[in-house]
Scaffold this active site. Sequence first.
Site, PDB file in Angstrom:
ATOM      1  N   ASN A  65       0.882  -1.167   0.000  1.00 44.15           N
ATOM      2  CA  ASN A  65       0.000   0.000   0.000  1.00 44.15           C
ATOM      3  C   ASN A  65       0.922   1.221   0.000  1.00 44.15           C
ATOM      4  OD1 ASN A  65      -1.637   2.138   0.604  1.00 44.15           O
ATOM      5  ND2 ASN A  65      -2.451   1.262   2.515  1.00 44.15           N
ATOM      6  N   ASN A  93       2.440   6.579  -9.801  1.00 46.02           N
ATOM      7  CA  ASN A  93       1.196   6.518 -10.580  1.00 46.02           C
ATOM      8  C   ASN A  93      -0.023   6.089  -9.762  1.00 46.02           C
ATOM      9  OD1 ASN A  93      -0.452   5.944 -13.191  1.00 46.02           O
ATOM     10  ND2 ASN A  93      -0.389   3.968 -12.142  1.00 46.02           N
ATOM     11  N   TYR A 164      -9.733  14.518  -4.291  1.00 46.39           N
ATOM     12  CA  TYR A 164      -8.990  14.118  -5.495  1.00 46.39           C
ATOM     13  C   TYR A 164      -8.272  15.327  -6.118  1.00 46.39           C
ATOM     14  CZ  TYR A 164      -7.919  11.805  -9.927  1.00 46.39           C
ATOM     15  OH  TYR A 164      -7.262  11.272 -11.017  1.00 46.39           O
TER      16      TYR A 164
HETATM   17  N1  LIG Z   1      -8.021   7.320 -15.975  1.00 48.18           N
HETATM   18  C1  LIG Z   1      -8.102   8.637 -16.002  1.00 48.18           C
HETATM   19  O1  LIG Z   1      -8.970   9.203 -16.683  1.00 48.18           O
HETATM   20  C2  LIG Z   1      -7.119   9.463 -15.210  1.00 48.18           C
HETATM   21  C3  LIG Z   1      -7.126  10.847 -15.415  1.00 48.18           C
HETATM   22  C4  LIG Z   1      -6.237  11.640 -14.707  1.00 48.18           C
HETATM   23  C5  LIG Z   1      -5.353  11.060 -13.810  1.00 48.18           C
HETATM   24  N2  LIG Z   1      -5.368   9.713 -13.628  1.00 48.18           N
HETATM   25  C6  LIG Z   1      -4.415   9.165 -12.651  1.00 48.18           C
HETATM   26  O2  LIG Z   1      -3.663   8.128 -13.235  1.00 48.18           O
HETATM   27  C7  LIG Z   1      -3.290   7.183 -12.235  1.00 48.18           C
HETATM   28  C8  LIG Z   1      -3.690   5.786 -12.675  1.00 48.18           C
HETATM   29  O3  LIG Z   1      -5.086   5.760 -12.863  1.00 48.18           O
HETATM   30  P1  LIG Z   1      -5.854   4.611 -13.676  1.00 48.18           P
HETATM   31  O4  LIG Z   1      -6.935   5.294 -14.405  1.00 48.18           O
HETATM   32  O5  LIG Z   1      -4.889   3.751 -14.390  1.00 48.18           O
HETATM   33  O6  LIG Z   1      -6.517   3.821 -12.444  1.00 48.18           O
HETATM   34  P2  LIG Z   1      -6.770   2.266 -12.190  1.00 48.18           P
HETATM   35  O7  LIG Z   1      -7.792   2.223 -11.105  1.00 48.18           O
HETATM   36  O8  LIG Z   1      -7.034   1.553 -13.466  1.00 48.18           O
HETATM   37  O9  LIG Z   1      -5.366   1.762 -11.628  1.00 48.18           O
HETATM   38  C9  LIG Z   1      -4.866   2.218 -10.406  1.00 48.18           C
HETATM   39  C10 LIG Z   1      -3.945   1.165  -9.822  1.00 48.18           C
HETATM   40  O10 LIG Z   1      -3.452   1.667  -8.572  1.00 48.18           O
HETATM   41  C11 LIG Z   1      -3.529   0.629  -7.606  1.00 48.18           C
HETATM   42  N3  LIG Z   1      -3.655   1.193  -6.269  1.00 48.18           N
HETATM   43  C12 LIG Z   1      -4.735   1.791  -5.713  1.00 48.18           C
HETATM   44  N4  LIG Z   1      -4.480   2.105  -4.447  1.00 48.18           N
HETATM   45  C13 LIG Z   1      -3.207   1.700  -4.181  1.00 48.18           C
HETATM   46  C14 LIG Z   1      -2.396   1.743  -3.026  1.00 48.18           C
HETATM   47  N5  LIG Z   1      -2.863   2.235  -1.877  1.00 48.18           N
HETATM   48  N6  LIG Z   1      -1.146   1.251  -3.116  1.00 48.18           N
HETATM   49  C15 LIG Z   1      -0.683   0.709  -4.273  1.00 48.18           C
HETATM   50  N7  LIG Z   1      -1.423   0.635  -5.386  1.00 48.18           N
HETATM   51  C16 LIG Z   1      -2.674   1.129  -5.346  1.00 48.18           C
HETATM   52  C17 LIG Z   1      -4.780  -0.163  -8.001  1.00 48.18           C
HETATM   53  O11 LIG Z   1      -4.789  -1.456  -7.424  1.00 48.18           O
HETATM   54  C18 LIG Z   1      -4.676  -0.159  -9.514  1.00 48.18           C
HETATM   55  O12 LIG Z   1      -3.907  -1.260  -9.971  1.00 48.18           O
HETATM   56  C19 LIG Z   1      -3.989   7.643 -10.944  1.00 48.18           C
HETATM   57  O13 LIG Z   1      -3.081   8.387 -10.160  1.00 48.18           O
HETATM   58  C20 LIG Z   1      -5.098   8.531 -11.457  1.00 48.18           C
HETATM   59  O14 LIG Z   1      -5.489   9.498 -10.507  1.00 48.18           O
HETATM   60  C21 LIG Z   1      -6.226   8.904 -14.296  1.00 48.18           C
END
Ligand SMILES: NC(=O)c1ccc[n+]([C@@H]2O[C@H](COP(=O)([O-])OP(=O)(O)OC[C@H]3O[C@@H](n4cnc5c(N)ncnc54)[C@H](O)[C@@H]3O)[C@@H](O)[C@H]2O)c1
Length: 257
Positions: A65, A93, A164
């Site tokens: 985590n 990420n 967020y």
């Molecule tokens: N998808 C979008 O539209 C978007 C837009 C802007 C920013 N982001 C950012 O990009 C990043 C990735 O997002 P995504 O869309 O791939 O999300 P996702 O939910 O597909 O993947 C996130 C990953 O992070 C892991 N995770 C969550 N909490 C955790 C913790 N406490 N410790 C370790 N791992 C943890 C999850 O298990 C998952 O594998 C995030 O920081 C998100 O805020 C995403």
Amino acid sequence: MMPQRQAGRRVLVTGAASGIGAAISRQYLQEGAALVLIDVNAQALAAHAESLAEIGGQVVWAVANVADYRACEAALAQVRAKLDGDIDILINNAGISPKTNGKPANFWEMDPDEWQRVVGVNLHGAFNWARLLTPAMVRNRFGSIVNMSSVAGKAHLTFTAAHYGTTKAALIGLTRDLAGELGPHGITVNAIAPGRINTPLMRTASPETNLAVIQETALRRLGEPQEVAEMSCFLTSPESRFVTGQVVDVAGGWMMT
Ligand SMILES: NC(=O)c1ccc[n+]([C@@H]2O[C@H](COP(=O)([O-])OP(=O)(O)OC[C@H]3O[C@@H](n4cnc5c(N)ncnc54)[C@H](O)[C@@H]3O)[C@@H](O)[C@H]2O)c1
């Protein structure tokens, strides 16, 4: 075969099991890096690591985590023993954006535990890994960090909650402060602000929300995780060695500022 821009580099990606993190880790491996995958979801992480086997190269992983400094420290000790050198690229990420029935919490009704959880993962997670990995980068006078911010860190969005946007704005502050402090030691620090990217996290919002974003996006589509992965690799490649302290939108022209 892809250009081996990351050959000889050791890269640690948090939140590597899904979405953007999964695409980033695949891209680095294809560009020749040795890979360290960190995620809290053990099952998804093992499945992703297995899916990378076809590419070849070194992939090690540990469950942690990111919000828990001691757990990250233990994970680092575990993976470090399997690598033949220090980790020189960090991709912060991992991130969460809790919603109920596709909707973010109103601030005046927000559960204080949820606020703490989001700050813990999205912001403290980035601090924890940067704090753990920068001593070796400073010693080696080499390294790069990419923090995954968001368009939500630069503008108010109606479909994400205050925790967020606050954490994503804080990551931009962290990026600038670390860039200033670590630059003299040969380390670059940048942030990516993705727009709406086609991942499981994005699908926690309602379909109407995502359609509305597409209408406001100049390129009239969602982004793909691969498109964020390519920017991440660029920001840690020799081609961008004079770029630091920047926030790069990968957003298709949504919320241009
Ligand atoms: N998808 C979008 O539209 C978007 C837009 C802007 C920013 N982001 C950012 O990009 C990043 C990735 O997002 P995504 O869309 O791939 O999300 P996702 O939910 O597909 O993947 C996130 C990953 O992070 C892991 N995770 C969550 N909490 C955790 C913790 N406490 N410790 C370790 N791992 C943890 C999850 O298990 C998952 O594998 C995030 O920081 C998100 O805020 C995403």
